[in-house]
Design a protein around this motif. Structure first.
Motif, mmCIF file in Angstrom:
data_model
loop_
_atom_site.group_PDB
_atom_site.id
_atom_site.type_symbol
_atom_site.label_atom_id
_atom_site.label_comp_id
_atom_site.label_asym_id
_atom_site.label_seq_id
_atom_site.Cartn_x
_atom_site.Cartn_y
_atom_site.Cartn_z
ATOM 1 N N GLU A 165 0.817 -1.224 0.000
ATOM 2 C CA GLU A 165 0.000 0.000 0.000
ATOM 3 C C GLU A 165 0.848 1.270 0.000
ATOM 4 O OE1 GLU A 165 -2.488 -0.198 3.458
ATOM 5 O OE2 GLU A 165 -3.665 -1.874 2.674
ATOM 6 N N GLN A 166 2.137 1.158 0.296
ATOM 7 C CA GLN A 166 2.985 2.334 0.499
ATOM 8 C C GLN A 166 3.787 2.689 -0.748
ATOM 9 O OE1 GLN A 166 5.451 1.464 3.917
ATOM 10 N NE2 GLN A 166 3.686 0.883 5.148
ATOM 11 N N ASP A 167 3.926 3.996 -0.975
ATOM 12 C CA ASP A 167 4.788 4.439 -2.068
ATOM 13 C C ASP A 167 5.871 5.408 -1.601
ATOM 14 O OD1 ASP A 167 3.245 6.710 -1.640
ATOM 15 O OD2 ASP A 167 2.629 6.944 -3.724
ATOM 16 N N VAL A 168 5.935 5.646 -0.295
ATOM 17 C CA VAL A 168 6.922 6.529 0.322
ATOM 18 C C VAL A 168 7.192 5.991 1.720
ATOM 19 C CG1 VAL A 168 7.229 8.837 1.328
ATOM 20 C CG2 VAL A 168 6.264 8.615 -0.937
ATOM 21 N N VAL A 169 8.438 6.122 2.189
ATOM 22 C CA VAL A 169 8.789 5.703 3.543
ATOM 23 C C VAL A 169 9.424 6.873 4.279
ATOM 24 C CG1 VAL A 169 10.190 4.133 4.937
ATOM 25 C CG2 VAL A 169 9.192 3.334 2.811
ATOM 26 N N LEU A 170 8.948 7.105 5.498
ATOM 27 C CA LEU A 170 9.560 8.068 6.409
ATOM 28 C C LEU A 170 10.372 7.286 7.425
ATOM 29 C CD1 LEU A 170 6.379 10.170 7.285
ATOM 30 C CD2 LEU A 170 8.161 10.799 5.649
ATOM 31 N N MET A 171 11.507 7.816 7.818
ATOM 32 C CA MET A 171 12.290 7.172 8.868
ATOM 33 C C MET A 171 13.107 8.208 9.617
ATOM 34 S SD MET A 171 15.192 5.100 6.674
ATOM 35 C CE MET A 171 14.001 4.284 5.647
ATOM 36 N N GLY A 172 13.437 7.866 10.843
ATOM 37 C CA GLY A 172 14.284 8.720 11.657
ATOM 38 C C GLY A 172 15.748 8.391 11.460
ATOM 39 N N ARG A 173 16.580 9.139 12.144
ATOM 40 C CA ARG A 173 18.032 9.008 12.000
ATOM 41 C C ARG A 173 18.535 7.622 12.369
ATOM 42 N NH1 ARG A 173 21.694 8.669 15.624
ATOM 43 N NH2 ARG A 173 20.301 9.423 17.255
ATOM 44 N N VAL A 174 18.089 7.076 13.500
ATOM 45 C CA VAL A 174 18.606 5.787 13.945
ATOM 46 C C VAL A 174 18.254 4.697 12.939
ATOM 47 C CG1 VAL A 174 18.448 4.016 15.749
ATOM 48 C CG2 VAL A 174 18.592 6.436 16.380
ATOM 49 N N THR A 175 17.006 4.632 12.530
ATOM 50 C CA THR A 175 16.602 3.621 11.545
ATOM 51 C C THR A 175 17.352 3.821 10.238
ATOM 52 O OG1 THR A 175 14.420 3.417 12.554
ATOM 53 C CG2 THR A 175 14.641 2.639 10.283
ATOM 54 N N PHE A 176 17.452 5.065 9.778
ATOM 55 C CA PHE A 176 18.179 5.319 8.535
ATOM 56 C C PHE A 176 19.613 4.825 8.641
ATOM 57 C CE2 PHE A 176 21.190 7.805 6.091
ATOM 58 C CZ PHE A 176 20.731 7.565 4.809
ATOM 59 N N THR A 177 20.298 5.166 9.716
ATOM 60 C CA THR A 177 21.705 4.780 9.877
ATOM 61 C C THR A 177 21.868 3.264 9.885
ATOM 62 O OG1 THR A 177 22.113 6.824 11.105
ATOM 63 C CG2 THR A 177 23.731 5.067 11.345
ATOM 64 N N GLU A 178 20.979 2.573 10.615
ATOM 65 C CA GLU A 178 21.046 1.110 10.655
ATOM 66 C C GLU A 178 20.737 0.503 9.293
ATOM 67 O OE1 GLU A 178 18.316 0.060 13.768
ATOM 68 O OE2 GLU A 178 19.707 0.659 15.352
ATOM 69 N N TRP A 179 19.677 0.955 8.656
ATOM 70 C CA TRP A 179 19.256 0.368 7.378
ATOM 71 C C TRP A 179 20.205 0.723 6.242
ATOM 72 C CZ3 TRP A 179 13.196 0.653 6.816
ATOM 73 C CH2 TRP A 179 12.618 -0.074 7.861
ATOM 74 N N ALA A 180 20.759 1.946 6.253
ATOM 75 C CA ALA A 180 21.653 2.365 5.169
ATOM 76 C C ALA A 180 22.946 1.558 5.157
ATOM 77 C CB ALA A 180 21.972 3.856 5.285
ATOM 78 N N SER A 181 23.281 0.942 6.279
ATOM 79 C CA SER A 181 24.494 0.124 6.315
ATOM 80 C C SER A 181 24.238 -1.290 5.788
ATOM 81 C CB SER A 181 25.052 0.061 7.746
ATOM 82 O OG SER A 181 24.178 -0.679 8.579
ATOM 83 N N TYR A 182 22.973 -1.636 5.538
ATOM 84 C CA TYR A 182 22.661 -3.002 5.110
ATOM 85 C C TYR A 182 21.883 -3.089 3.798
ATOM 86 C CZ TYR A 182 20.803 -7.729 5.102
ATOM 87 O OH TYR A 182 20.475 -8.997 4.729
ATOM 88 N N TRP A 183 20.746 -2.400 3.725
ATOM 89 C CA TRP A 183 19.825 -2.627 2.608
ATOM 90 C C TRP A 183 20.331 -2.216 1.226
ATOM 91 C CZ3 TRP A 183 16.682 -6.243 3.319
ATOM 92 C CH2 TRP A 183 16.082 -6.467 4.558
ATOM 93 N N PRO A 184 21.108 -1.163 1.063
ATOM 94 C CA PRO A 184 21.522 -0.796 -0.298
ATOM 95 C C PRO A 184 22.310 -1.881 -1.034
ATOM 96 C CG PRO A 184 21.908 1.028 1.181
ATOM 97 C CD PRO A 184 21.531 -0.160 2.041
ATOM 98 N N THR A 185 22.989 -2.759 -0.307
ATOM 99 C CA THR A 185 23.780 -3.805 -0.957
ATOM 100 C C THR A 185 23.130 -5.178 -0.858
ATOM 101 O OG1 THR A 185 25.071 -4.112 1.069
ATOM 102 C CG2 THR A 185 25.944 -2.559 -0.581
ATOM 103 N N SER A 186 21.996 -5.265 -0.193
ATOM 104 C CA SER A 186 21.306 -6.547 -0.037
ATOM 105 C C SER A 186 20.441 -6.823 -1.266
ATOM 106 C CB SER A 186 20.417 -6.526 1.208
ATOM 107 O OG SER A 186 19.690 -7.732 1.296
ATOM 108 N N THR A 187 20.547 -8.032 -1.776
ATOM 109 C CA THR A 187 19.721 -8.424 -2.919
ATOM 110 C C THR A 187 18.975 -9.724 -2.669
ATOM 111 O OG1 THR A 187 21.601 -9.584 -3.895
ATOM 112 C CG2 THR A 187 21.240 -7.298 -4.602
ATOM 113 N N GLU A 188 19.296 -10.401 -1.576
ATOM 114 C CA GLU A 188 18.736 -11.729 -1.335
ATOM 115 C C GLU A 188 17.359 -11.719 -0.700
ATOM 116 O OE1 GLU A 188 21.468 -14.327 0.617
ATOM 117 O OE2 GLU A 188 23.157 -13.519 -0.488
ATOM 118 N N GLU A 189 17.022 -10.698 0.045
ATOM 119 C CA GLU A 189 15.752 -10.668 0.754
ATOM 120 C C GLU A 189 14.721 -9.901 -0.063
ATOM 121 O OE1 GLU A 189 16.147 -9.788 4.949
ATOM 122 O OE2 GLU A 189 18.298 -10.088 4.762
#
Length: 181
Positions: free
Chosen positions: A40-64
């Motif tokens: 249902e979502q086409d935009v995601v809001l996130m705070g600094r902590v979530t961004f910092t944690e996710w930016a270290s993992y998701w941009p290079t993840s392709t398996e999930e």
């Protein structure tokens, strides 16, 4: 008007911080709920902590399966301390008032605006009357340990309406609420 929706993993004592430290299981029903919400979502809001944690993992993840969705969906980051979010292409740092930004975003054409993790941001949007739906995936565990809870002890009284609930095979309650305005 677009809807702002947040989904959070929660313990019985309403701890929402670091679910990876206390979440015991992720069953198929939880996966289906998360997939439904993301569809249902086409935009995601996130705070600094979530961004910092996710930016270290998701941009290079392709398996999930989540990787394809989160890397292709525009992300807006609420932070007063980050100077840039350029390390994760498709991310935009919100300048100025987060609540003003979200109020303006709600008025634009589009689908549901999701909030990824970010309990502090969820509380701020809730307090500002900008959160339209809150889904808690409540695990049968007491996390304790001084971790961050969804609402602080001094939170103002607020009434919510239960719009849906069900339990999963692992005993997690999926409860969706709408603030009563």
């Amino acid at each position: 008007m677009r809807k702002v929706s947040a989904s959070l993993f929660s313990s019985l004592d309403l701890v929402v911080e670091a679910p990876n430290e206390w979440q015991f299981d992720f069953d198929d029903e939880m996966g289906a709920e998360m997939s439904r919400a993301l569809a249902e979502q086409d935009v995601v809001l996130m705070g600094r902590v979530t961004f910092t944690e996710w930016a270290s993992y998701w941009p290079t993840s392709t398996e999930e399966p989540f990787a394809g969705w989160i890397n292709q969906t525009p992300r807006y980051v609420a932070s007063s301390t980050l100077a840039s979010v350029d390390e994760w292409p498709g991310s935009t740092l919100i300048k100025g008032s987060v609540t003003d930004f979200v109020a303006e975003l709600r008025g634009q054409d589009g689908s549901t605006i999701g909030v990824g993790g970010s309990p502090t941001l969820v509380r701020a949007l809730f307090d500002a009357g900008l959160l339209d739906e809150l889904t808690l995936l409540i695990h049968p565990v007491v996390a304790g340990g001084g971790r961050q809870r969804l609402f602080t002890d001094d939170a103002a009284l607020a009434k919510l309406e239960l719009t849906g609930s069900r339990s999963t095979s692992s005993g997690v309650i999926i409860a969706t609420y709408r603030p009563v305005r």
